[in-house]
Design an enzyme around this catalytic site. Structure first.
Site, PDB file in Angstrom:
ATOM      1  CG  PHE A  71      -1.272   1.425   1.147  1.00 19.65           C
ATOM      2  CD1 PHE A  71      -2.438   2.102   0.711  1.00 19.65           C
ATOM      3  CD2 PHE A  71      -1.578   1.497   3.104  1.00 19.65           C
ATOM      4  CE1 PHE A  71      -2.828   2.884   1.283  1.00 19.65           C
ATOM      5  CE2 PHE A  71      -1.996   2.252   3.651  1.00 19.65           C
ATOM      6  CZ  PHE A  71      -2.799   3.905   2.613  1.00 19.65           C
TER       7      PHE A  71
ATOM      8  CE  LYS B  78      13.744 -15.687   7.865  1.00 19.18           C
ATOM      9  NZ  LYS B  78      13.390 -16.418   7.769  1.00 19.18           N
TER      10      LYS B  78
ATOM     11  CE1 TYR C 220       4.676  -3.894  11.045  1.00 19.14           C
ATOM     12  CE2 TYR C 220       4.083  -2.501  12.880  1.00 19.14           C
ATOM     13  CZ  TYR C 220       3.888  -2.874  11.813  1.00 19.14           C
ATOM     14  OH  TYR C 220       3.955  -1.856  10.970  1.00 19.14           O
TER      15      TYR C 220
ATOM     16  CE  LYS D 271       7.852  -2.271  10.586  1.00 23.54           C
ATOM     17  NZ  LYS D 271       8.322  -1.545   8.989  1.00 23.54           N
TER      18      LYS D 271
ATOM     19  CB  THR E 294      -1.227   5.553   7.219  1.00 19.02           C
ATOM     20  OG1 THR E 294      -0.287   6.330   7.175  1.00 19.02           O
ATOM     21  CG2 THR E 294      -1.354   6.716   5.067  1.00 19.02           C
TER      22      THR E 294
END
Ligand code: UDP
Length: 315
Positions: A15, A95, A149, A153, A179
């Protein structure tokens, strides 16, 4: 002939990645788009095939990345990025955030390129500070389902800063808040495509919990503008990019019902584990250092996105 900068976009068929490829090409860059298509979609970039400045490489960036010739910029956007996706792809998410970021940074070092990491508001977890400024260190559950996640990050941010400090790489970190816009996947489980899809199909809208949790939705063109400005800036430390207009999920569901001109009901479902109760970016740093702030009103952005999903559902 004038030299054109070359930018590599990992996750370029996703996206955000695909909108970035469009913007970079419009700005006169050559673009190498890398994606393994596990959550990306070739339809997002099919209009770019045949453009001599665009190259698509199907590759999993957790493995060594080989790009011949000069590379000036690397935008690392590869990662499953919706709660449903990273719950279904937990290992790939870990990963790509760790090994994939390492490979992309290795490429930046080899090519002496500027590296931009697509980080996330999820680094703040379920925040105890509101709104979230860049100096807040977060409240993340490392072993919860979202940990795959959030921690990937957070690790990616740490690795990016290490490459900057120890290898002198030019790096940028964008902390991206919710977003939306065309090319979001209808089935990625996020509130916005879920609600719009349900409204268009005449189904009840599924609000999780009591709907009092808040989010702040940024239209994709604004976000891409912020990323582009950050890429060309000198700002090494993280910058929040998002729209500060905050709304509860229940109000948002009502807004989607109104904007689609439908009359659907709302049904309430169980709140997912560790679902943040509030989320709103403090964008004073982006305003100050990038002279950036979102311009698109939610009512306008929603209209464009609803039209896009109507076409997808009809097709
Ligand atoms: N949500 C919802 N109904 C849905 C999907 C999501 O009420 O069908 C809620 C979700 O629990 C969260 C908010 O909407 O509180 C935003 O969720 P999203 O998946 O868009 O992303 P998040 O901001 O949690 O990463």
């Amino acid at each position: 002939m004038l030299y054109k900068f070359t930018a590599v976009v990992t996750g370029g068929a996703g996206f955000l990645g695909s909108h970035l490829c469009d913007r970079l090409l419009k700005e006169g860059f050559k673009v190498v788009c890398i994606d393994n298509l596990i959550t990306g979609n070739i339809d997002n970039i099919s209009h770019l095939f045949g453009n001599e400045n665009f190259l698509f490489v199907k590759h999993d960036v957790t493995n060594y990345i080989f790009i011949p010739g000069r590379v000036d910029y690397i935008l690392h956007f590869a990662s499953p990025a919706s709660p449903i996706d990273y719950l279904q792809l937990p290992i790939q998410t870990l990963k790509v955030g760790s090994l994939g970021t390492h490979k992309a940074l290795g490429l930046a070092k080899e090519k002496k390129a500027t590296f931009l990491l697509a980080s996330t508001s999820e680094v703040y977890g379920d925040p105890s500070i509101h709104p979230q400024g860049e100096d807040y260190w977060g409240n993340v559950n490392p072993i919860g389902p979202r940990g795959v996640y959030d921690e990937a990050k957070r690790f990616a941010e740490a690795l990016t800063m290490a490459y900057h400090r120890y290898h002198g790489i030019e790096t940028r970190i964008a902390r991206i808040f919710n977003t939306y816009g065309p090319r979001m996947r209808l089935d990625d489980g996020r509130a916005l495509p879920a609600f719009i899809g349900q409204a268009i199909r005449g189904e009840p809208l599924t609000v999780f919990g009591d709907g009092s949790q808040t989010r702040s939705f940024c239209f994709v063109s604004d976000l891409v503008d912020g990323i582009f400005k950050l890429l060309l800036s000198n700002e090494v430390e993280p910058v929040n990019l998002g729209n500060p207009a905050e709304i509860t999920i229940k109000q948002f569901a009502e807004e989607v019902i109104k904007s689609t001109g439908t009359n659907n009901k709302i049904v309430y479902k169980e709140l997912p584990v560790d679902d943040p109760k509030v989320r709103q970016p403090d964008i004073s740093k982006a305003k100050r250092v990038l002279n950036w702030q979102p311009k698109v009103e939610r009512s306008d952005g929603l209209k464009i996105t609803i039209d896009y999903f109507k076409k997808i559902i009809k097709a």
